[in-house]
Design a protein around this motif. Structure first.
Motif, PDB file in Angstrom:
ATOM      1  N   ARG A 457       0.860  -1.204   0.000  1.00  0.00           N
ATOM      2  CA  ARG A 457       0.000   0.000   0.000  1.00  0.00           C
ATOM      3  C   ARG A 457       0.893   1.250   0.000  1.00  0.00           C
ATOM      4  O   ARG A 457       0.641   2.203  -0.743  1.00  0.00           O
ATOM      5  N   ASP A 460       3.050   1.653  -3.280  1.00  0.00           N
ATOM      6  CA  ASP A 460       2.258   2.243  -4.364  1.00  0.00           C
ATOM      7  C   ASP A 460       2.136   3.747  -4.219  1.00  0.00           C
ATOM      8  O   ASP A 460       2.190   4.491  -5.209  1.00  0.00           O
ATOM      9  N   LYS A 461       1.968   4.220  -2.989  1.00  0.00           N
ATOM     10  CA  LYS A 461       1.796   5.658  -2.756  1.00  0.00           C
ATOM     11  C   LYS A 461       3.127   6.411  -2.862  1.00  0.00           C
ATOM     12  O   LYS A 461       3.220   7.440  -3.524  1.00  0.00           O
ATOM     13  N   LYS A 464       4.871   6.921  -6.223  1.00  0.00           N
ATOM     14  CA  LYS A 464       4.271   7.947  -7.085  1.00  0.00           C
ATOM     15  C   LYS A 464       4.840   9.324  -6.781  1.00  0.00           C
ATOM     16  O   LYS A 464       4.651  10.250  -7.553  1.00  0.00           O
TER      17      LYS A 464
END
Length: 464
Positions: A457, A460-461, A464
């Motif tokens: 989780r 993924d954040k 970015k």
């Protein structure tokens, strides 16, 4: 620092491994002087005994099996030699025991799972209505009590705290061998795999783990995102005064610890939905008692002895010995030919943990003579050892389960696993641990799955 992981049990170490593999900067803070949490492998001769998680339960969709099996670390057990004994040592005919067990399992299987009844309520009701179970009420009562202990269903005093029927559908049991053992290496081997120490310790990953770091407070920011500024969103203070800061934190402590400390651990406090999930999920107490003999005396290994207590036999034990009447099973252990493992659950386990060492050993010796003295010639006892998970302040129990109360308010694993967000969409406080696994809770592989989930989780954040 990108991520701080609080708690270095199976879930925490899994999260650290996944974060490392994806190039994020992460450290683990562990309150104890060891990693492992409720995986506790103790040296025993040239092998290890597991006082917490011991077996890899299943194969399909099991993270532990996927990692360990390809390294040939798991062994399979033979079918065990089953004995059903009344609490005075008399054997129960196979026909009787199999008939009652089949009836109990049938009742549970056909029960409506879309209600808020507890498992205990279901089978106790069945004892009064099922034609097979009504034939011998006294024997059925003994089996019902054993069944409740063996399945750790809870709820005998307060049905709201019992395991829910709906939870049976929610739990996904991994297909395949349910009792895969570690060939004497202990469940700690999973950490050697996760940290890349097996089979070559020289290739251990440079993952930072700080021991003896009991977290006192987690301060987290809820205002608009400041990720680009590089300012930490999480500040952590430990009991020894040390301070840590990062963009995000993954909290993997047990739900028992969260019950005790969430109100002082988090600043700002947790939202109502999270508190409801913590308060209504339950943590059972399941303890182990290892009895080492000079040599094996049971007729065939592996062996399994089911103990069926009667009220008459319970009355023969003093008030200080009542915990002994909660011991419900003895089994032999692969790779340890001279050891029997006794299981004790619930209030009996809590009381057992409080008994001093001398009374504990004397009580076990008394019970052994009562149960096995009639039929078997036991060899001398060399040692007696026990787990103590309820009294462990870093655990407060063995594993979590979905209670009737959880179902009634609609707050369970999914709600507990939901992060706390900074601004609109950045997960600043994440929650791992077996209790947050949506379908594989109460297991080490569920804990690892949850650790991987929360790590990805954040990957993924942050990527970015």
């Amino acid at each position: 620092m990108d991520v701080i992981v609080v708690g270095c049990g199976a879930s925490g170490i899994a999260a650290l491994r996944k974060l490392h593999d994806n190039g994020l900067r992460a450290i683990g803070l562990e309150a104890a002087d060891r990693i492992g949490g409720r995986i506790l492998s103790i040296p025993f001769g040239n092998k290890y005994l597991d006082f917490g998680a011991a077996w890899c339960h299943g194969e399909k969709d099991n993270k532990v099996f996927e990692m360990a099996n390809k390294l040939d670390l798991l062994g399979r057990s033979e079918p065990d030699d089953k004995w059903f004994l009344l609490s005075n040592g008399d054997p129960v005919p196979d026909e009787t025991s199999q008939g009652i067990l089949q009836a109990l399992n049938d009742e549970l299987s056909k029960a409506n799972k879309n209600n808020t009844l507890s498992i205990s309520e279901c089978i106790r009701k069945a004892a009064k209505t099922n034609s097979v179970l009504r034939k011998d009420p006294s024997m059925t009562q003994s089996f019902v009590e054993w069944f409740e202990r063996d399945k750790q269903v809870g709820g005998q005093v307060d049905p709201k705290k019992g395991k829910s029927l709906r939870g049976l559908d929610e739990m996904r049991v991994c297909e395949g061998d349910f009792m895969l053992h570690w060939k004497g290496r202990g469940y700690k081997t999973i950490f050697d795999i996760l940290l890349n120490k097996y089979p070559d310790a020289s290739k251990e990953l440079p993952i930072q783990i700080h021991l003896n770091k009991e977290v006192e407070i987690i301060k987290w920011k809820t205002n608009k995102p400041e990720i680009d500024s590089g300012k930490p969103l999480v500040q952590i203070k430990c009991k020894d005064g040390s301070l840590y800061a990062a963009k995000s934190v993954i909290v993997t402590v047990s739900v028992g610890v969260l019950k005790e400390r969430h109100d002082i651990l988090f600043n700002p406090p947790l939202p109502k939905e999270k508190i409801n999930a913590i308060n209504n999920l339950q943590l059972c107490v399941l303890d182990k008692i290892y009895v080492e003999f000079d040599k094996a005396w049971w007729p065939k290994a592996p062996a399994s002895f089911t103990v069926l207590w009667t009220d008459r036999d319970k009355s023969k034990f003093s008030t200080n010995e009542k915990w002994l009447t909660e011991i419900f099973s003895f089994i032999s252990i692969d790779n340890y030919p001279n050891i029997l493992l006794a299981w004790i659950y619930g209030d009996g386990a809590v009381q057992m943990e409080k008994v001093n060492e001398e009374d504990f050993k004397n009580g076990v010796m008394k019970l052994l003579k009562v149960l096995f003295g009639k039929q078997f010639k036991m060899s001398p006892v060399k040692s007696v050892m026990r787990s103590q998970w309820a009294s462990n302040p870093l655990a407060r129990g063995s594993y979590s389960y979905r209670s009737v109360a959880s179902e009634e308010i609609g707050c369970g694993a999914v709600e507990l696993s939901e992060p706390l967000y900074h601004g609109d969409n950045f997960p600043v406080v994440c929650f791992g641990g077996e209790a947050t696994s949506h379908h594989q809770h109460a297991s080490a592989h569920g804990a690892i799955e949850a650790g991987f989930r929360e790590a990805m989780r954040l990957v993924d954040k942050l990527k970015k």
